[in-house]
Enzyme design. Sequence first.
Site, PDB file in Angstrom:
ATOM      1  N   GLU A 140       0.855  -1.200   0.000  1.00 23.00           N
ATOM      2  CA  GLU A 140       0.000   0.000   0.000  1.00 23.00           C
ATOM      3  C   GLU A 140       0.884   1.240   0.000  1.00 23.00           C
ATOM      4  O   GLU A 140       2.080   1.147   0.320  1.00 23.00           O
ATOM      5  CB  GLU A 140      -0.894  -0.016   1.248  1.00 23.00           C
ATOM      6  CG  GLU A 140      -1.807  -1.229   1.257  1.00 23.00           C
ATOM      7  CD  GLU A 140      -2.848  -1.197   2.367  1.00 23.00           C
ATOM      8  OE1 GLU A 140      -2.763  -0.317   3.250  1.00 23.00           O
ATOM      9  OE2 GLU A 140      -3.738  -2.061   2.336  1.00 23.00           O
ATOM     10  N   HIS A 143       2.389   1.323   3.374  1.00 20.64           N
ATOM     11  CA  HIS A 143       2.814   0.039   3.960  1.00 20.64           C
ATOM     12  C   HIS A 143       3.469  -0.824   2.894  1.00 20.64           C
ATOM     13  O   HIS A 143       2.775  -1.565   2.177  1.00 20.64           O
ATOM     14  CB  HIS A 143       1.633  -0.688   4.612  1.00 20.64           C
ATOM     15  CG  HIS A 143       1.012   0.126   5.699  1.00 20.64           C
ATOM     16  ND1 HIS A 143      -0.066   0.951   5.488  1.00 20.64           N
ATOM     17  CD2 HIS A 143       1.367   0.291   6.999  1.00 20.64           C
ATOM     18  CE1 HIS A 143      -0.372   1.574   6.618  1.00 20.64           C
ATOM     19  NE2 HIS A 143       0.486   1.197   7.550  1.00 20.64           N
ATOM     20  N   TRP A 169       2.024   0.132  -6.530  1.00 22.34           N
ATOM     21  CA  TRP A 169       3.157  -0.581  -7.134  1.00 22.34           C
ATOM     22  C   TRP A 169       2.783  -1.987  -7.565  1.00 22.34           C
ATOM     23  O   TRP A 169       3.530  -2.923  -7.272  1.00 22.34           O
ATOM     24  CB  TRP A 169       4.344  -0.676  -6.161  1.00 22.34           C
ATOM     25  CG  TRP A 169       5.000   0.594  -5.817  1.00 22.34           C
ATOM     26  CD1 TRP A 169       5.084   1.158  -4.587  1.00 22.34           C
ATOM     27  CD2 TRP A 169       5.694   1.474  -6.713  1.00 22.34           C
ATOM     28  NE1 TRP A 169       5.771   2.330  -4.662  1.00 22.34           N
ATOM     29  CE2 TRP A 169       6.162   2.538  -5.957  1.00 22.34           C
ATOM     30  CE3 TRP A 169       5.954   1.444  -8.089  1.00 22.34           C
ATOM     31  CZ2 TRP A 169       6.870   3.601  -6.513  1.00 22.34           C
ATOM     32  CZ3 TRP A 169       6.664   2.481  -8.647  1.00 22.34           C
ATOM     33  CH2 TRP A 169       7.107   3.543  -7.862  1.00 22.34           C
ATOM     34  N   THR A 171       2.409  -4.839 -10.108  1.00 24.85           N
ATOM     35  CA  THR A 171       2.797  -5.334 -11.436  1.00 24.85           C
ATOM     36  C   THR A 171       1.562  -5.860 -12.156  1.00 24.85           C
ATOM     37  O   THR A 171       0.802  -6.655 -11.591  1.00 24.85           O
ATOM     38  CB  THR A 171       3.852  -6.466 -11.284  1.00 24.85           C
ATOM     39  OG1 THR A 171       4.999  -5.924 -10.653  1.00 24.85           O
ATOM     40  CG2 THR A 171       4.228  -7.051 -12.644  1.00 24.85           C
ATOM     41  N   GLN A 287      44.657  -6.675 -17.696  1.00 24.32           N
ATOM     42  CA  GLN A 287      44.389  -7.380 -16.436  1.00 24.32           C
ATOM     43  C   GLN A 287      43.156  -6.825 -15.718  1.00 24.32           C
ATOM     44  O   GLN A 287      42.400  -7.570 -15.090  1.00 24.32           O
ATOM     45  CB  GLN A 287      45.599  -7.292 -15.508  1.00 24.32           C
ATOM     46  CG  GLN A 287      46.747  -8.181 -15.955  1.00 24.32           C
ATOM     47  CD  GLN A 287      47.902  -8.175 -14.979  1.00 24.32           C
ATOM     48  OE1 GLN A 287      47.846  -7.522 -13.943  1.00 24.32           O
ATOM     49  NE2 GLN A 287      48.954  -8.907 -15.314  1.00 24.32           N
ATOM     50  N   GLU A 371       9.524  -7.581  -3.679  1.00 22.59           N
ATOM     51  CA  GLU A 371       9.551  -8.913  -3.054  1.00 22.59           C
ATOM     52  C   GLU A 371      10.398  -8.915  -1.782  1.00 22.59           C
ATOM     53  O   GLU A 371      11.042  -9.908  -1.448  1.00 22.59           O
ATOM     54  CB  GLU A 371      10.113  -9.958  -4.023  1.00 22.59           C
ATOM     55  CG  GLU A 371       9.285 -10.161  -5.247  1.00 22.59           C
ATOM     56  CD  GLU A 371       8.083 -11.044  -5.005  1.00 22.59           C
ATOM     57  OE1 GLU A 371       7.881 -11.472  -3.860  1.00 22.59           O
ATOM     58  OE2 GLU A 371       7.350 -11.283  -5.961  1.00 22.59           O
ATOM     59  N   ASP A 375      17.612  -4.972   2.359  1.00 24.82           N
ATOM     60  CA  ASP A 375      17.848  -4.904   3.808  1.00 24.82           C
ATOM     61  C   ASP A 375      16.846  -5.748   4.593  1.00 24.82           C
ATOM     62  O   ASP A 375      17.189  -6.335   5.624  1.00 24.82           O
ATOM     63  CB  ASP A 375      17.816  -3.446   4.298  1.00 24.82           C
ATOM     64  CG  ASP A 375      19.079  -2.689   3.886  1.00 24.82           C
ATOM     65  OD1 ASP A 375      20.065  -3.358   3.510  1.00 24.82           O
ATOM     66  OD2 ASP A 375      19.079  -1.436   3.934  1.00 24.82           O
ATOM     67  N   PHE A 391      12.970  -6.082  12.887  1.00 25.36           N
ATOM     68  CA  PHE A 391      12.195  -5.275  11.936  1.00 25.36           C
ATOM     69  C   PHE A 391      11.590  -4.046  12.599  1.00 25.36           C
ATOM     70  O   PHE A 391      11.329  -3.048  11.964  1.00 25.36           O
ATOM     71  CB  PHE A 391      11.062  -6.107  11.331  1.00 25.36           C
ATOM     72  CG  PHE A 391      11.523  -7.413  10.760  1.00 25.36           C
ATOM     73  CD1 PHE A 391      12.313  -7.434   9.619  1.00 25.36           C
ATOM     74  CD2 PHE A 391      11.201  -8.616  11.372  1.00 25.36           C
ATOM     75  CE1 PHE A 391      12.753  -8.639   9.099  1.00 25.36           C
ATOM     76  CE2 PHE A 391      11.637  -9.807  10.849  1.00 25.36           C
ATOM     77  CZ  PHE A 391      12.423  -9.828   9.709  1.00 25.36           C
TER      78      PHE A 391
END
Length: 399
Positions: A140, A143, A169, A171, A287, A371, A375, A391
Amino acid sequence: MAEDRFQAPDYYNVDELLTDEHKLIRDTVRAWVKKEVSPIIEDYAQRAEFPKQIIPGLAEVGAFGPYIPEEYGGPGLDQISYGLIMQELERCDSGVRSTASVQSSLVMYPIWKFGSEEQKKKYLPKLASGEMIGCFGLTEPDHGSNPAGMVTNFKDMGDHYLLNGAKMWITNSPIADIAVVWAKNEEGRIHGLIVERGMEGFTTPEIHGKWSLRASVTGELVFDNVKVPKENLLPGKSGLGAPLSCLDSARFGIAWGAIGAAMDCYDSALRYSKERIQFDVPIASFQLTQKKLAEMITEITKAQLLTWRLGVLRNEGKATSAQISMAKRNNVEMALKIAREARQIHGGMGITGEYPIMRHMMNLESVITYEGTHDIHLLITGYDITGIPAFRNDGKQFK
Ligand code: TGC
Ligand code: FAD
């Protein structure tokens, strides 16, 4: 984009760990991608458009619900096959893989695992054939990493549910026929609901201006007093664990997919470095170039082995969520670093659409965030090894 001359690296003979069926599936998808998607993908990415015409082909190569049983229209393949399909799609473009992994892991998987028999029969065959496209609404506007805080909600109105809220967001939302939406009931318990395009009050505005995943369509889901039939609630599982277990499946696919993007960047950089002459010699003879290439193939090889093992564990039903997080995090970062190094090897040409590098690099900036961010996956590993969730810093985890 220039001709697709991709040749897959396999430094540790990982092929020997695959069955003949795995190799056949992988090679079929690879050939289809080279013929049907590679020639058009750069153009679509430049125009920020999803190439809808590839949907039937994706269905035909088994990219929609590879592990869904045949009785529901899927090909009933194993987890390594699923991973290899995602690898081959993302080798071309993360957005193409996104379309397939959302359809498979985030739409078909929850219907298969938590849906009623009627829901499975109604939706799964059409999703497998590409006749129907689905999307998954968890995030959301306020969130993202913390989906438990979601405010999208539904009320029991007797003969139907009334859904309100918004997802961000998402897809494929602007082209989706159905959305698997996660929302709270009046007691605050999270449930999945299947929302169909055409339901009054349901809209899917597109998000424009992305510099990443330009060949994939992203949007919102807006619910303004949407009447959802009661039979559209997924009855099999509730609570945050339900959407999170779908993410396990999608993150597993991304771990494989990222290897594909990394392979493509490495392969292009290796070829370019042998063909590009500076100071009268191929740049591959320096190299500093060899260091970049040697480190790339080392990291790809490590990721291949990690991911193959994860596939075996998942086939046996033994892969933990934390193991999946580790592979997603490691492989996406690996791919992003390789894309950046490969871009340097291509010099100025690396920023053009003649080569796939910049497109992969920009795409991977989304893949490292969606997904579960880089972090968050680190914190999942931290939680797994210490037993202490970090968290939240409200002190609750220490009680
Ligand atoms: P926490 O209290 O830890 O867990 C809540 C309940 O869920 C269970 N659980 C899981 N179950 C299955 N699979 C997992 N991976 C699970 N992780 C946790 C857990 O056991 C618990 O169950 P129960 O029965 O005790 O209630 O939850 P938390 O609120 O502390 O959050 C933990 C955290 C931060 C790891 C989680 O919220 C998280 O993963 N956040 C990241 C959100 C995210 O990844 N969003 C992705 C949205 S979809 C998307 O990005 C699609 S992109 C598509 C594309 O184009 O490819
Ligand atoms: P935030 O959660 O606001 O995070 C911002 C930063 O804060 C990050 O660096 C993060 O790591 C950090 N952070 C947050 N919490 C912590 C913490 N506890 N400790 C340390 N650092 C922390 N979602 C869907 O539901 N369905 C989809 O189909 C979908 N598709 C997507 C497609 C694209 C192209 C993109 C970009 C996103 C998509 N997403 C989708 C949403 C995606 O899952 C979220 O963007 C992601 O989970 C992060 O949420 P956020 O963007 O709100 O970032």
